[in-house]
Scaffold this motif. Structure first.
Motif, PDB file in Angstrom:
ATOM      1  N   PRO A 196       0.789  -1.237   0.000  1.00 55.22           N
ATOM      2  CA  PRO A 196       0.000   0.000   0.000  1.00 55.22           C
ATOM      3  C   PRO A 196       0.822   1.288   0.000  1.00 55.22           C
ATOM      4  CG  PRO A 196       0.171  -0.839   2.217  1.00 55.22           C
ATOM      5  CD  PRO A 196       0.911  -1.814   1.346  1.00 55.22           C
ATOM      6  N   ASP A 197       2.135   1.195   0.242  1.00 57.63           N
ATOM      7  CA  ASP A 197       2.928   2.424   0.340  1.00 57.63           C
ATOM      8  C   ASP A 197       3.089   3.108  -1.012  1.00 57.63           C
ATOM      9  OD1 ASP A 197       3.232   2.017   3.043  1.00 57.63           O
ATOM     10  OD2 ASP A 197       5.119   0.937   2.821  1.00 57.63           O
ATOM     11  N   LEU A 198       3.051   2.323  -2.090  1.00 55.93           N
ATOM     12  CA  LEU A 198       3.175   2.870  -3.443  1.00 55.93           C
ATOM     13  C   LEU A 198       1.887   2.612  -4.208  1.00 55.93           C
ATOM     14  CD1 LEU A 198       6.744   1.657  -4.479  1.00 55.93           C
ATOM     15  CD2 LEU A 198       6.086   3.973  -3.791  1.00 55.93           C
ATOM     16  N   GLY A 199       1.424   3.624  -4.938  1.00 49.97           N
ATOM     17  CA  GLY A 199       0.312   3.393  -5.857  1.00 49.97           C
ATOM     18  C   GLY A 199       0.780   2.660  -7.092  1.00 49.97           C
ATOM     19  N   GLU A 200       2.038   2.888  -7.454  1.00 53.47           N
ATOM     20  CA  GLU A 200       2.673   2.231  -8.591  1.00 53.47           C
ATOM     21  C   GLU A 200       4.164   2.405  -8.417  1.00 53.47           C
ATOM     22  OE1 GLU A 200       1.398   4.316 -12.054  1.00 53.47           O
ATOM     23  OE2 GLU A 200       2.091   6.240 -11.344  1.00 53.47           O
ATOM     24  N   ALA A 201       4.956   1.614  -9.109  1.00 53.94           N
ATOM     25  CA  ALA A 201       6.409   1.756  -9.084  1.00 53.94           C
ATOM     26  C   ALA A 201       6.881   2.184 -10.462  1.00 53.94           C
ATOM     27  CB  ALA A 201       7.079   0.443  -8.684  1.00 53.94           C
ATOM     28  N   GLY A 202       7.722   3.220 -10.496  1.00 54.51           N
ATOM     29  CA  GLY A 202       8.227   3.680 -11.785  1.00 54.51           C
ATOM     30  C   GLY A 202       7.127   4.097 -12.728  1.00 54.51           C
ATOM     31  N   PHE A 203       6.083   4.780 -12.203  1.00 51.81           N
ATOM     32  CA  PHE A 203       4.960   5.238 -13.020  1.00 51.81           C
ATOM     33  C   PHE A 203       4.328   4.082 -13.787  1.00 51.81           C
ATOM     34  CE2 PHE A 203       7.348   8.948 -11.967  1.00 51.81           C
ATOM     35  CZ  PHE A 203       6.391   9.935 -11.772  1.00 51.81           C
ATOM     36  N   GLY A 204       4.201   2.939 -13.099  1.00 52.25           N
ATOM     37  CA  GLY A 204       3.538   1.780 -13.680  1.00 52.25           C
ATOM     38  C   GLY A 204       4.401   0.946 -14.595  1.00 52.25           C
ATOM     39  N   GLN A 298      13.196   7.694 -23.469  1.00 51.03           N
ATOM     40  CA  GLN A 298      12.671   8.871 -22.769  1.00 51.03           C
ATOM     41  C   GLN A 298      11.675   8.464 -21.683  1.00 51.03           C
ATOM     42  OE1 GLN A 298      10.372  11.534 -25.226  1.00 51.03           O
ATOM     43  NE2 GLN A 298      10.496  13.223 -23.759  1.00 51.03           N
ATOM     44  N   ALA A 299      10.765   7.559 -22.023  1.00 52.86           N
ATOM     45  CA  ALA A 299       9.750   7.143 -21.060  1.00 52.86           C
ATOM     46  C   ALA A 299      10.382   6.492 -19.838  1.00 52.86           C
ATOM     47  CB  ALA A 299       8.771   6.180 -21.721  1.00 52.86           C
ATOM     48  N   LEU A 300      11.331   5.595 -20.054  1.00 50.86           N
ATOM     49  CA  LEU A 300      11.922   4.874 -18.934  1.00 50.86           C
ATOM     50  C   LEU A 300      12.875   5.733 -18.119  1.00 50.86           C
ATOM     51  CD1 LEU A 300      12.560   1.404 -20.599  1.00 50.86           C
ATOM     52  CD2 LEU A 300      10.976   1.887 -18.734  1.00 50.86           C
ATOM     53  N   VAL A 301      13.746   6.481 -18.783  1.00 50.96           N
ATOM     54  CA  VAL A 301      14.767   7.246 -18.064  1.00 50.96           C
ATOM     55  C   VAL A 301      14.149   8.358 -17.228  1.00 50.96           C
ATOM     56  CG1 VAL A 301      16.709   8.831 -18.368  1.00 50.96           C
ATOM     57  CG2 VAL A 301      16.663   6.672 -19.620  1.00 50.96           C
ATOM     58  N   VAL A 302      13.294   9.164 -17.825  1.00 55.75           N
ATOM     59  CA  VAL A 302      12.749  10.323 -17.100  1.00 55.75           C
ATOM     60  C   VAL A 302      11.859   9.876 -15.942  1.00 55.75           C
ATOM     61  CG1 VAL A 302      11.318  12.389 -17.289  1.00 55.75           C
ATOM     62  CG2 VAL A 302      12.936  11.815 -19.113  1.00 55.75           C
ATOM     63  N   THR A 303      11.035   8.858 -16.181  1.00 56.96           N
ATOM     64  CA  THR A 303      10.158   8.413 -15.093  1.00 56.96           C
ATOM     65  C   THR A 303      10.958   7.768 -13.960  1.00 56.96           C
ATOM     66  OG1 THR A 303       9.724   6.322 -16.262  1.00 56.96           O
ATOM     67  CG2 THR A 303       8.135   8.124 -16.554  1.00 56.96           C
ATOM     68  N   GLN A 304      12.041   7.067 -14.286  1.00 59.59           N
ATOM     69  CA  GLN A 304      12.862   6.492 -13.215  1.00 59.59           C
ATOM     70  C   GLN A 304      13.558   7.578 -12.410  1.00 59.59           C
ATOM     71  OE1 GLN A 304      13.209   3.329 -11.975  1.00 59.59           O
ATOM     72  NE2 GLN A 304      11.442   2.963 -13.305  1.00 59.59           N
ATOM     73  N   ILE A 305      14.036   8.608 -13.077  1.00 63.37           N
ATOM     74  CA  ILE A 305      14.659   9.727 -12.345  1.00 63.37           C
ATOM     75  C   ILE A 305      13.642  10.354 -11.398  1.00 63.37           C
ATOM     76  CG2 ILE A 305      15.614  12.054 -12.588  1.00 63.37           C
ATOM     77  CD1 ILE A 305      16.931  11.107 -15.191  1.00 63.37           C
ATOM     78  N   ALA A 306      12.437  10.605 -11.914  1.00 60.49           N
ATOM     79  CA  ALA A 306      11.411  11.230 -11.082  1.00 60.49           C
ATOM     80  C   ALA A 306      10.995  10.322  -9.938  1.00 60.49           C
ATOM     81  CB  ALA A 306      10.197  11.584 -11.943  1.00 60.49           C
ATOM     82  N   PHE A 307      10.819   9.031 -10.230  1.00 64.20           N
ATOM     83  CA  PHE A 307      10.380   8.088  -9.202  1.00 64.20           C
ATOM     84  C   PHE A 307      11.428   7.958  -8.098  1.00 64.20           C
ATOM     85  CE2 PHE A 307      10.282   3.570  -7.761  1.00 64.20           C
ATOM     86  CZ  PHE A 307       9.114   3.646  -7.026  1.00 64.20           C
ATOM     87  N   LEU A 308      12.677   7.741  -8.475  1.00 64.21           N
ATOM     88  CA  LEU A 308      13.723   7.576  -7.467  1.00 64.21           C
ATOM     89  C   LEU A 308      13.947   8.866  -6.689  1.00 64.21           C
ATOM     90  CD1 LEU A 308      16.233   5.388  -9.477  1.00 64.21           C
ATOM     91  CD2 LEU A 308      14.845   4.674  -7.529  1.00 64.21           C
ATOM     92  N   ALA A 343       6.240  15.047 -20.756  1.00 65.18           N
ATOM     93  CA  ALA A 343       6.743  14.623 -22.070  1.00 65.18           C
ATOM     94  C   ALA A 343       7.094  13.139 -22.055  1.00 65.18           C
ATOM     95  CB  ALA A 343       7.966  15.457 -22.456  1.00 65.18           C
ATOM     96  N   ALA A 344       7.644  12.653 -20.930  1.00 68.30           N
ATOM     97  CA  ALA A 344       7.982  11.233 -20.823  1.00 68.30           C
ATOM     98  C   ALA A 344       6.721  10.376 -20.822  1.00 68.30           C
ATOM     99  CB  ALA A 344       8.784  10.980 -19.550  1.00 68.30           C
ATOM    100  N   LEU A 345       5.688  10.834 -20.144  1.00 66.18           N
ATOM    101  CA  LEU A 345       4.431  10.082 -20.132  1.00 66.18           C
ATOM    102  C   LEU A 345       3.765  10.102 -21.505  1.00 66.18           C
ATOM    103  CD1 LEU A 345       3.068  11.166 -16.638  1.00 66.18           C
ATOM    104  CD2 LEU A 345       4.194   9.018 -17.261  1.00 66.18           C
ATOM    105  N   ASP A 346       3.945  11.189 -22.239  1.00 71.05           N
ATOM    106  CA  ASP A 346       3.441  11.235 -23.611  1.00 71.05           C
ATOM    107  C   ASP A 346       4.204  10.242 -24.488  1.00 71.05           C
ATOM    108  OD1 ASP A 346       1.890  12.498 -25.835  1.00 71.05           O
ATOM    109  OD2 ASP A 346       3.906  13.043 -26.496  1.00 71.05           O
TER     110      ASP A 346
END
Length: 458
Positions: A196-204, A298-308, A343-346
């Motif tokens: 329950p601590d995360l809604g998702e990991a690495g933006f899903g 782009q999708a993987l790198v930017v979301t991992q930076i934001a998530f971490l 932009a990464a999610l797009d």
């Protein structure tokens, strides 16, 4: 139960022995502890000494008495210190409570005996953290066991346990499975809970599951742990009811979307798998989805930076003790803006729409899991001062360019050890299905296992 009897059985087989009264759970655990010690001395896959006693579990669960390991990034188990493969977390951070997945592992009756190693922060396709040293491939101790679930893969392949937890953010279940000759399924987004601590990991884009030696163990584990938990952001659909065996539309490609070269032995293993499926009556053709590789990056790198960056914003981490790529990644998080993330999610959406369209005309895609054989230790260098995440990822993905797109799309994908190199190293073949169709992958995988059974480490 002696150690040879123990290592000869998969999780399903051990549970059958216990249920029939041929052996007790205590005897299985005793043999497992001996096997774990011997295997770890060879492959260095444990992040801490074995738990004594084992973590609590339900003795009446469907896998009661089956030995098990969890990865050093969670599922979090109450009171267990986690290190995330890093010196920067000192003595480790004790988990405040169980995650939903850990509760399911306990309810299944799995006997959790220890914590497996991973590269620092889970950002590498080899498991060689400075803190713990390299996890060694049991097929060749001078080669990588893969990453980020490398410690788990090395210990399962070496016979320490029949099944171990793993997680996959760009290939981190499938790559170690390919390196170590195991079955590695990355489930569909939302199939297995992360709360329950995360809604998702690495933006899903990160999915938790396990590594096994047999398809039936993978299928059983999916039955045991899948399904939504309270408040989950994503819920994968139930498997469709199938009328029975049918002719599937199978595509095969051995050309990497990144343009990375593919080893001829690796490509040949995927081609042979496609021929096996054709002989089984499926319609096979050479075809490939359109994958925008730069959008995948782009999708993987930017979301991992934001998530971490968000995870470690208020952590007790000591930045001075981070390895090179980790340090630059967390520094980059402080400079990342909301528009960068959007932009990464797009980019994620563009990749997902394009690839999903391919699966309206095809049921399954066959590819190599990796482009190369397991790398010699020291090949992929993570602790390089000043090296930023994107150039590191692009270089690392040259080793395994076939796995990352399906973290972006959220589709299920499985690696099967269907090939062997001339030198005797395992080669993984990846099967990918449309979102929510693990049933297709497991059905095909079971048939392939029967027709082309894979060997164990001798």
């Amino acid at each position: 139960m002696n150690i040879d009897d123990y290592t000869a059985h998969d999780a399903t087989g051990l549970r059958e022995l216990i249920s029939a009264g041929h052996v007790t759970a205590a005897e299985v655990e005793q043999a497992a502890r001996q096997a774990l010690t011997e295997a770890n001395n060879r492959v260095n896959g444990l992040a801490s000494p074995p738990f004594s006693p084992a973590l609590g579990h339900d003795p009446g669960g469907p896998l009661a008495g089956v030995p098990f390991l969890i990865k050093d990034i969670g599922p979090m188990a109450a009171g267990v210190p986690f290190f995330l493969g890093s010196r920067a977390l000192g003595p480790g951070v004790p988990a405040r409570g169980d995650t939903d997945l850990m509760r399911r592992f306990r309810a299944a009756g799995l006997v959790t005996l220890g914590l497996t190693t991973m590269p620092e922060l889970g950002l590498c396709f080899t498991t060689e953290p400075v803190r713990f040293g390299p996890a060694r491939n049991p097929w060749d101790l001078g080669r990588s066991a893969g990453g980020s679930s490398g410690g788990a893969a090395a210990l399962v392949a070496a016979g320490a346990v029949p099944v171990a937890h793993a997680s996959d953010g760009a290939g981190s279940i499938r790559v170690p499975a390919a390196c170590c000759g195991l079955v590695g399924l990355k489930p569909s987004r939302g199939r297995v809970p992360y709360g329950p601590d995360l809604g998702e990991a690495g933006f899903g884009m990160v999915e938790p599951f396990v590594l096994t030696r047999t398809v039936r163990d993978t299928a059983l584990m999916l039955d045991v742990v899948s399904g939504p938990a309270t408040g989950d952001k994503y819920t994968a659909p139930p498997y469709p009811a199938l009328p029975g065996p049918r002719r599937l539309r199978v595509a095969v490609t051995t050309e990497a979307w990144s343009g990375a070269p593919v080893d001829h032995e690796v490509a040949a293993s995927a081609e042979r798998t496609a021929l096996l499926l054709q002989r089984q009556g499926h319609l096979v053709e050479r075809a490939s989805p359109a994958v925008d590789w730069d959008a995948v990056i782009q999708a993987l790198v930017v979301t991992q930076i934001a998530f971490l960056g968000s995870v470690f914003r208020h952590s007790p981490l000591d930045p001075a003790l981070l390895e090179g790529v980790s340090r630059s990644t967390l520094e980059a998080a402080g400079e990342l803006g909301a528009l960068d993330l959007m932009a990464a999610l797009d980019a994620q959406n563009r990749v997902t729409r394009s690839v999903a369209a391919f699966f309206t005309d095809h049921d399954v895609l066959v590819t190599p899991t990796m482009a190369r054989l397991p790398a010699p230790l020291g090949t992929i260098r993570y602790d390089e001062p000043g090296l930023e995440l994107e150039p590191f990822v692009r270089s690392m993905f040259d080793h395994a360019p076939f796995t990352p797109p399906f973290n972006v799309t959220g589709q299920p994908a499985i690696s099967l050890p269907l090939g062997r190199s001339v030198s005797g190293l395992p080669i993984g073949v990846q099967l990918v299905a449309g979102y929510g169709r693990e049933d297709l992958l497991l059905t095909l995988a079971s048939g392939l296992e029967q027709e082309a059974p894979w060997p164990r480490v001798s």
